[in-house]
Motif scaffolding. Structure first.
Motif, PDB file in Angstrom:
ATOM      1  N   GLY A 167       0.828  -1.195   0.000  1.00 51.79           N
ATOM      2  CA  GLY A 167       0.000   0.000   0.000  1.00 51.79           C
ATOM      3  C   GLY A 167       0.864   1.246   0.000  1.00 51.79           C
ATOM      4  N   GLY A 168       0.221   2.382  -0.194  1.00 46.42           N
ATOM      5  CA  GLY A 168       0.939   3.655  -0.120  1.00 46.42           C
ATOM      6  C   GLY A 168       0.441   4.660  -1.134  1.00 46.42           C
ATOM      7  N   TYR A 169       0.724   5.927  -0.830  1.00 44.38           N
ATOM      8  CA  TYR A 169       0.331   7.043  -1.693  1.00 44.38           C
ATOM      9  C   TYR A 169       1.515   7.675  -2.413  1.00 44.38           C
ATOM     10  N   ALA A 170       2.634   7.808  -1.721  1.00 49.07           N
ATOM     11  CA  ALA A 170       3.790   8.497  -2.284  1.00 49.07           C
ATOM     12  C   ALA A 170       4.280   7.782  -3.532  1.00 49.07           C
ATOM     13  N   ASP A 171       4.827   8.537  -4.484  1.00 50.92           N
ATOM     14  CA  ASP A 171       5.289   7.943  -5.740  1.00 50.92           C
ATOM     15  C   ASP A 171       6.246   6.782  -5.502  1.00 50.92           C
ATOM     16  N   ARG A 172       7.146   6.958  -4.540  1.00 54.37           N
ATOM     17  CA  ARG A 172       8.128   5.910  -4.280  1.00 54.37           C
ATOM     18  C   ARG A 172       7.455   4.630  -3.794  1.00 54.37           C
ATOM     19  N   ALA A 173       6.452   4.778  -2.924  1.00 57.28           N
ATOM     20  CA  ALA A 173       5.732   3.614  -2.410  1.00 57.28           C
ATOM     21  C   ALA A 173       4.931   2.930  -3.513  1.00 57.28           C
ATOM     22  N   VAL A 174       4.313   3.725  -4.367  1.00 55.60           N
ATOM     23  CA  VAL A 174       3.512   3.164  -5.462  1.00 55.60           C
ATOM     24  C   VAL A 174       4.413   2.418  -6.441  1.00 55.60           C
ATOM     25  N   ALA A 175       5.553   3.023  -6.794  1.00 55.60           N
ATOM     26  CA  ALA A 175       6.485   2.375  -7.713  1.00 55.60           C
ATOM     27  C   ALA A 175       7.033   1.087  -7.109  1.00 55.60           C
ATOM     28  N   ARG A 176       7.276   1.099  -5.803  1.00 48.78           N
ATOM     29  CA  ARG A 176       7.763  -0.113  -5.133  1.00 48.78           C
ATOM     30  C   ARG A 176       6.749  -1.253  -5.290  1.00 48.78           C
ATOM     31  N   ASP A 195      -5.768   8.295 -10.178  1.00 50.95           N
ATOM     32  CA  ASP A 195      -5.100   8.586 -11.450  1.00 50.95           C
ATOM     33  C   ASP A 195      -3.591   8.762 -11.252  1.00 50.95           C
ATOM     34  N   ALA A 196      -3.194   9.410 -10.162  1.00 51.38           N
ATOM     35  CA  ALA A 196      -1.761   9.587  -9.904  1.00 51.38           C
ATOM     36  C   ALA A 196      -1.075   8.245  -9.698  1.00 51.38           C
ATOM     37  N   ALA A 197      -1.726   7.352  -8.958  1.00 50.69           N
ATOM     38  CA  ALA A 197      -1.152   6.023  -8.757  1.00 50.69           C
ATOM     39  C   ALA A 197      -1.067   5.264 -10.082  1.00 50.69           C
ATOM     40  N   SER A 198      -2.073   5.410 -10.930  1.00 52.36           N
ATOM     41  CA  SER A 198      -2.057   4.730 -12.226  1.00 52.36           C
ATOM     42  C   SER A 198      -0.872   5.187 -13.065  1.00 52.36           C
ATOM     43  N   ARG A 199      -0.618   6.498 -13.078  1.00 50.45           N
ATOM     44  CA  ARG A 199       0.500   7.017 -13.873  1.00 50.45           C
ATOM     45  C   ARG A 199       1.823   6.456 -13.374  1.00 50.45           C
ATOM     46  N   THR A 200       1.994   6.440 -12.049  1.00 47.56           N
ATOM     47  CA  THR A 200       3.256   5.944 -11.494  1.00 47.56           C
ATOM     48  C   THR A 200       3.413   4.457 -11.742  1.00 47.56           C
ATOM     49  N   LEU A 201       2.361   3.689 -11.498  1.00 49.67           N
ATOM     50  CA  LEU A 201       2.439   2.243 -11.687  1.00 49.67           C
ATOM     51  C   LEU A 201       2.730   1.879 -13.139  1.00 49.67           C
ATOM     52  N   ALA A 202       2.162   2.637 -14.070  1.00 50.12           N
ATOM     53  CA  ALA A 202       2.346   2.317 -15.489  1.00 50.12           C
ATOM     54  C   ALA A 202       3.785   2.501 -15.940  1.00 50.12           C
ATOM     55  N   THR A 203       4.595   3.200 -15.160  1.00 45.60           N
ATOM     56  CA  THR A 203       6.011   3.353 -15.512  1.00 45.60           C
ATOM     57  C   THR A 203       6.819   2.105 -15.175  1.00 45.60           C
ATOM     58  N   VAL A 204       6.264   1.246 -14.325  1.00 46.27           N
ATOM     59  CA  VAL A 204       7.020   0.052 -13.900  1.00 46.27           C
ATOM     60  C   VAL A 204       6.245  -1.239 -14.113  1.00 46.27           C
ATOM     61  N   ARG A 205       4.967  -1.135 -14.500  1.00 48.08           N
ATOM     62  CA  ARG A 205       4.139  -2.337 -14.631  1.00 48.08           C
ATOM     63  C   ARG A 205       3.188  -2.190 -15.806  1.00 48.08           C
ATOM     64  N   ASP A 206       3.047  -3.217 -16.597  1.00 46.41           N
ATOM     65  CA  ASP A 206       2.107  -3.222 -17.711  1.00 46.41           C
ATOM     66  C   ASP A 206       0.686  -3.333 -17.155  1.00 46.41           C
ATOM     67  N   PRO A 207      -0.181  -2.370 -17.432  1.00 46.02           N
ATOM     68  CA  PRO A 207      -1.559  -2.463 -16.923  1.00 46.02           C
ATOM     69  C   PRO A 207      -2.278  -3.734 -17.346  1.00 46.02           C
ATOM     70  N   GLY A 208      -1.874  -4.322 -18.432  1.00 44.95           N
ATOM     71  CA  GLY A 208      -2.516  -5.536 -18.901  1.00 44.95           C
ATOM     72  C   GLY A 208      -1.969  -6.801 -18.273  1.00 44.95           C
ATOM     73  N   ASP A 209      -1.013  -6.682 -17.392  1.00 42.38           N
ATOM     74  CA  ASP A 209      -0.398  -7.847 -16.762  1.00 42.38           C
ATOM     75  C   ASP A 209      -1.408  -8.540 -15.851  1.00 42.38           C
ATOM     76  N   PRO A 210      -1.814  -9.756 -16.152  1.00 42.29           N
ATOM     77  CA  PRO A 210      -2.829 -10.431 -15.332  1.00 42.29           C
ATOM     78  C   PRO A 210      -2.304 -10.886 -13.973  1.00 42.29           C
ATOM     79  N   ALA A 211      -1.000 -10.730 -13.748  1.00 45.91           N
ATOM     80  CA  ALA A 211      -0.429 -11.107 -12.452  1.00 45.91           C
ATOM     81  C   ALA A 211      -0.481  -9.974 -11.434  1.00 45.91           C
ATOM     82  N   PHE A 212      -0.983  -8.813 -11.849  1.00 48.41           N
ATOM     83  CA  PHE A 212      -0.976  -7.638 -10.970  1.00 48.41           C
ATOM     84  C   PHE A 212      -2.395  -7.119 -10.778  1.00 48.41           C
ATOM     85  N   VAL A 213      -2.711  -6.694  -9.529  1.00 52.06           N
ATOM     86  CA  VAL A 213      -4.059  -6.242  -9.193  1.00 52.06           C
ATOM     87  C   VAL A 213      -4.013  -4.798  -8.712  1.00 52.06           C
ATOM     88  N   ARG A 214      -4.937  -4.000  -9.206  1.00 57.04           N
ATOM     89  CA  ARG A 214      -5.132  -2.639  -8.708  1.00 57.04           C
ATOM     90  C   ARG A 214      -6.219  -2.655  -7.642  1.00 57.04           C
TER      91      ARG A 214
END
Length: 327
Positions: A167-176, A195-214
């Protein structure tokens, strides 16, 4: 496009209630059709905030059969890593493979002092813990020198690899979370935060990756018969006031948690209104995550309130009148 939508019930915090209430509410959530029951953690608060989420989920495992049992979140750096791995494995076994282990850093200075943990080490400890928990689940000896673990083994093993979320809000926590975890949980479902979390996550994770949950927590009050709206608003105000008292002054929360007065709760709710309003509000959150393959909406219906019957009725009403429109 979202391929899987799960809907969880949360967050049970124990405030102004009895610990046994969690067991009844987990059962009520399963009966109502929810996919998961979420609990959370803090320490040393005068309102009875839940200090031991895995203990409560072990009790919930005995009265449920289907619903996932989830932590949102365990304050990971405060726990001995080997004990946490062992407890998680046992809860997963007791539940037949239904534990979802959400982890977070924590931030309250009094908690770090109480446990004798240097808060400056918390980020590094969390990262090392994710790797250690995955190794622990194999049942084979492993070491995690950064956590002081050398040639240790966890038995019995969990029923399967336990999903680990951060969990987390800060960019570093989200990217982790995007780099290391199986999912990310954001605790407030407001559009700007999601939306901010989506932007950060998309830099390190493919949104279409079925192994990852939002995962997104959405605070919700249903203004309809059976919704227990007045009790929900009062309970929310009590809980949020306690929460704000221990996070006040933290820059990452600036503008997100203004003081909540009992007379001004609605300004702080993400979704409220009659059945149509609530359905539309929750659908909007899901739509904002449409790019992500798997989404878990945690509907926060449980607040700091002593009346178990009102909470159970609220859960049942939501299950009957709202859930069918979200599937």
């Amino acid at each position: 496009m979202t391929d899987e939508l799960r809907i969880g019930l949360g967050l049970w915090s124990g405030q102004h209630g009895d610990p046994t209430d969690a067991v009844a509410l987990a059962r009520a959530g399963e009966d109502a059709g929810f996919d998961a029951f979420w609990v959370t953690e803090h320490h040393g608060l005068p309102d009875g905030y839940l200090p031991s989420p895995l203990t409560v989920l072990a009790a919930c495992a005995s009265v449920t059969r289907r619903i996932e049992l989830a932590t949102g979140v365990v304050l990971a750096p405060l726990h001995h890593p080997l004990r946490l791995a062992e407890d998680a494995a046992l809860v997963d076994r007791l539940s037949g493979g239904r534990l979802l282990l959400g982890l977070g850093l924590g931030y309250a200075e009094h908690e770090y002092r109480a446990f004798g943990v240097d808060p400056a080490t918390r980020g590094a400890r969390l990262e090392a813990l994710v790797a250690a928990l995955r190794a622990a689940g194999t049942g084979e000896p492993f070491s995690a020198p950064a956590l002081g673990l050398h040639d240790v083994r966890v038995t019995p093993t969990p029923s399967r690899p336990i999903p680990l979320w951060l969990g987390g809000y800060a960019d570093r926590a989200v990217a982790r979370a995007g780099r290391l975890a199986d999912g990310h949980l954001v605790g407030r479902g407001e559009p700007g935060i999601v939306d901010a979390a989506s932007r950060t996550l998309a830099t390190v994770r493919d949104p279409g990756d079925p192994a990852f949950v939002r995962g997104v927590v959405v605070t919700c009050v249903l203004d309809a018969p059976g919704g227990g709206a007045s009790q929900a608003r009062a309970g929310y105000a009590r809980a949020q006031q306690a929460y704000e008292a221990i996070q006040r002054g933290r820059a990452v929360y600036a503008g997100l948690a203004d003081p909540v007065a009992a007379t001004d709760v609605d300004a702080h709710l993400q979704v409220r209104g009659d059945v149509d309003d609530v359905v539309a509000g929750l659908r909007a959150v899901v739509a904002s995550l449409a790019a992500w393959s798997r989404v878990h909406l945690v509907v926060r219906l449980l607040f700091a309130e002593p009346d178990l019957d009102t909470a159970r009725t609220r859960v049942a009403t939501f299950g009957e009148r709202v859930l069918p429109h979200l599937r």
